[in-house]
Design an enzyme around this catalytic site. Structure first.
Site, PDB file in Angstrom:
ATOM      1  N   GLY A 385       0.825  -1.196   0.000  1.00 26.71           N
ATOM      2  CA  GLY A 385       0.000   0.000   0.000  1.00 26.71           C
ATOM      3  C   GLY A 385       0.857   1.243   0.000  1.00 26.71           C
ATOM      4  N   SER A 707      -3.272   2.811 -18.681  1.00 21.16           N
ATOM      5  CA  SER A 707      -4.570   3.156 -18.091  1.00 21.16           C
ATOM      6  C   SER A 707      -5.094   4.517 -18.540  1.00 21.16           C
ATOM      7  CB  SER A 707      -4.494   3.118 -16.562  1.00 21.16           C
ATOM      8  OG  SER A 707      -3.560   4.072 -16.088  1.00 21.16           O
ATOM      9  N   LYS A 750      -7.424   4.620  -7.066  1.00 19.81           N
ATOM     10  CA  LYS A 750      -7.831   5.636  -8.037  1.00 19.81           C
ATOM     11  C   LYS A 750      -9.177   6.259  -7.650  1.00 19.81           C
ATOM     12  CE  LYS A 750      -5.314   3.607 -11.925  1.00 19.81           C
ATOM     13  NZ  LYS A 750      -5.413   2.917 -13.224  1.00 19.81           N
TER      14      LYS A 750
END
Length: 801
Positions: A385, A707, A750
């Protein structure tokens, strides 16, 4: 004939023959020699000596024939001829075994020795040469002819040469410890040069054959030259021998000094209770308290015996001592008992960490299985993370929940395999690897070890630490982990390893395969507010010397700090901002100034500075600007993709420090537009006569990945059609030439970044629906998600009507 011992000047002086000389009138001997009419002379063969004229020498005889010769010669007052043997090994010499040149001598005195031998003090007079042997029994008798010494032609040169011989003889006496000091006195008191030369030739350390050659030399000048050359050779040998002796003595003296000093140190250590013996005793005493198996016990006994055999002053002793210290300090079979109170563990985790429900659930599941089986090997967890979400501190909470010791090992920047496996103890400064050092530090064999920043392990010239970690983190192998320093296997299967990382991209695939990956996403606004209220504010108040009532931050103020003064997934920046406020309060308190303990939003901006702008609608309020969603090592973030048209020939230009994949996405998007321009409502003329420039701001930051594909497509279509993109809309997804939209990763990060930025609508691929459903609905309560499969759908949703 009997053998005669080699007689030296040392023996003559040490046996007290100077006293004998006082009893002898040498002038009477000279008169006797002058008036002698002796024709036949007894011949006495000697070994290892040569007699010269005008020299007094003691001769020891042991056989009856020799004793008879000497006694009869003394009674008769006869001269005897002393001749050297050619070969000293012959016991009964014949005429051919004798040199022909010898020295006539007179017996001065005979001394009887207790063993039956006799010592005759003799003085040489003339050199002679044997003419004929007359008798062989009981001893040799011969006719002789006397030889005269040839005088030197240049007397001054001869005297100068004798001075050099004398000086060199004195130097030799000084260097040679075997020559008594009395020889020095004797040489200095001989006034006659011929006598001095004969004395030196007799007593010099020459071989018998060399002395015989000097005796046979009739010219005194030549005899002196030969003697001087031989003495020079002896002098050089003596100098070399003394140099070697001095060097050896110096080394021996140094060793002896060190020996005595070390003995003193040992005595002092024994008085104080230290010393090598105590080292061994201490180690054995420590070992007696250890719980280890037969294999470890056998290895320890072998190593302690090796220590006892080594010299305490050698470097190897300290290496071995340090090794055994580490060996006995390891906990081996010492374990702490795990706490299986799952309800208590859940309370500990909830108290220390707000949120992180997945990891808490996984820890509780592990504890439940361990409680039921009680023999489960500890799993290896990998917490992935962004920074500041509590990955490292979570390991401490896990240790507290299980009742285990906690150790943190920082792996960031590690590039030497020896840091994991240790160095071989033969190297200078060798030590064990960090894993075993952590075990030793904890004092137990089942601690919780947090391997921090495992994704930042480097690869250097000294091996690959990531590969060394494969054995550490494999439950099937780490029951016998081999450390190079320890030189035997150590059981790590009971250790609970928790690794942390910001990204999986830099971790080796085999290493990832050995760990259970748990993704930790960033915190939502509500979670950050709750974490600040529960933990951060109290912590900063304590660290800055403040009380709980010194200042208060309400939900609106905390929300403003998070939205206007931070932009992160974790809470590290939030803690820094709260620390700034705490320091401002501390300054007011120290200056005794009045202030409102309820910190307002205006006061927050006054303390922290101007807030950053958040108006996305103004930024995206022109055609060609699209908000994209990106994943970074510090969590999710938004980025803007801009495009603009200019007159040209349909060329594509890309800027903004874009990677290869991102450039390919822009190319694919333009080619798709060219192929589908009619369906998209874009004229052929615009495509052929307009150049398009695509730019991603923050050009100093490298950007790559697929992306941003649908965002680039939307930006180009927006520019070609001169239509704005909807405000508060963001998108992420990969595109293909066939017009399909493909799923991407990092959806949770996101979407959280989108909510932080005030986004209200998000376009995702239909295949990412399952990722969204795994996210708590509370996180997305103000977010409308559109799922698409084709590019046409993206354009339809994104552009304003």
């Amino acid at each position: 004939m009997t053998e005669f011992e080699d007689i030296s000047l040392e023996e003559m002086i040490s046996d007290g023959f100077d006293i004998v000389a006082e009893e002898i009138n040498l002038s009477d001997l000279a008169e006797t020699e002058k008036n002698s009419e002796q024709k036949i002379f007894p011949i006495l063969p000697v070994r290892n000596m040569v007699m010269f004229p005008n020299v007094v020498i003691p001769i020891t005889a042991g056989r009856k024939t020799s004793i008879q010769l000497l006694e009869e010669a003394q009674v008769n007052g006869d001269f005897i001829g002393i001749v050297s043997q050619k070969n000293s090994d012959i016991e009964q010499p014949t005429e051919k075994d004798l040199y022909q040149t010898g020295t006539l001598a007179k017996i001065i005195k005979i001394i009887k020795l207790p063993e039956g031998n006799i010592t005759a003090i003799t003085k040489g007079f003339h050199r002679f040469k044997i003419k004929k042997i007359i008798e062989n029994q009981p001893y040799f008798k011969a006719e002789i002819s006397k030889l005269k010494d040839g005088k030197a032609k240049n007397q001054e040169e001869y005297e100068a040469l004798l001075e050099n011989v004398k000086d060199l003889a004195l130097k030799i006496i000084e260097l040679d410890p075997n020559i008594p000091n009395a020889a020095n006195f004797a040489i200095k008191n001989i006034n006659n040069n011929d006598d001095l030369l004969n004395f030196i030739c007799t007593n010099a350390n020459f071989s018998s054959s060399a002395k015989q050659s000097l005796l046979e030399e009739k010219n005194l000048m030549e005899r002196a030259n030969k003697c001087y050359e031989m003495m020079h050779e002896d002098f050089r040998k003596l100098e070399l021998r003394n140099q070697i002796h001095q060097k050896t003595s110096k080394d021996l003296d140094k060793q002896q000094k060190e020996y005595f000093l070390n003995q003193q140190i040992r005595t002092i250590q024994e008085e104080l209770g230290g010393g090598p013996e105590n080292d061994v005793e201490d180690l054995i005493a420590k070992a007696s308290k250890k719980k280890w198996n037969a294999e470890v016990e056998e290895h320890f006994q072998k190593e302690i015996n090796r220590l006892q055999r080594q010299n305490p002053n050698s470097p190897d002793y300290n290496v071995q001592r340090n090794y055994l210290d580490f060996f006995t300090d390891l906990p081996w079979d010492t374990f702490t008992k795990d706490t299986f109170d799952i309800e208590k563990a859940e309370k500990v985790l909830d108290k220390a960490h707000f949120g992180l429900e997945d990891i808490k659930k996984r820890i509780l599941e592990h504890m439940a299985v361990l409680k039921l089986k009680n023999n489960m090997k500890s799993p290896i967890l990998l917490l992935v993370g962004p920074p500041g979400v509590g990955k490292t501190s979570l390991g401490k909470s896990v240790a507290d929940a299980l009742g285990r010791k906690y150790v943190r090992v920082s792996l960031g920047g590690l590039h030497d395999e020896s840091e994991i496996r240790g160095h071989r103890k033969t190297y200078i400064g060798a030590m064990a690897g960090r894993i075993l050092q952590s075990i030793k530090k904890s004092g137990i064999s089942n601690p919780v070890i947090v391997l921090d920043e495992i994704d930042k392990v480097g690869k250097g010239m000294h091996g690959d630490p990531s590969s060394a970690l494969l054995e550490v983190l494999d439950p099937e192998q780490n029951s016998a982990f081999y450390d190079n320093f320890l030189e035997m296997g150590y059981d790590l299967s009971k250790v609970m390893f928790i690794a942390t990382a910001n990204s999986l991209s830099t971790i080796q695939t085999p290493l990832l395969d050995r760990m259970e990956i748990i993704q930790i996403a960033g915190y939502t606004l509500e979670e950050k507010i709750e974490i600040a209220k529960r933990h951060l504010i109290k912590k900063q108040q304590e660290e800055n010397g403040l009380t709980i009532r010194s200042f208060k931050l309400g939900n609106p103020e905390l929300k403003h700090i998070i939205e206007a003064h931070t932009s992160e997934s974790g809470v590290r920046s939030l803690e820094k901002r709260i620390a700034s406020i705490a320091r401002w309060v501390a300054l007011q308190t120290a200056l005794a100034k009045e202030y409102d303990t309820k910190i307002s939003v205006e006061k927050v901006d006054e303390i922290l500075g101007v807030p950053r702008p958040k108006s996305l609608s103004e930024i995206t309020g022109v055609p060609g600007v699209v908000t994209g969603l990106a994943w970074t090592s510090v969590g999710g973030d938004i980025l803007f993709i801009e495009s603009i048209l200019s007159n040209g020939k349909g060329a594509l230009t890309m800027t903004g420090n874009l990677g290869t994949v991102m450039k390919e996405s822009a190319t694919i998007a333009l080619e798709y537009i060219k192929a589908k321009h009619d369906e998209l409502g874009i004229s052929q003329e615009d495509i052929e006569t307009k150049n398009i420039h695509v730019h991603v701001p923050e050009g100093a930051t490298p950007k790559d990945g697929p992306s941003a594909g649908i965002a680039m497509l939307t930006s180009m279509v927006s520019s070609f059609k001169n239509k704005k993109v909807k405000p508060h809309l963001a998108m992420t997804g990969e595109i293909t030439l066939r017009g399909k939209v493909l799923p991407v990763g990092g959806i949770k990060e996101k979407l959280l970044a989108a909510t932080r930025a005030g986004i209200k609508e998000v376009i995702l691929c239909e295949a990412n629906r399952k990722d969204v459903e795994e996210i708590k609905k509370d996180y997305l309560k103000n977010l409308n998600v559109h799922y698409v499969n084709r590019m046409e759908e993206v354009v339809e949703i994104a552009l304003e009507k």
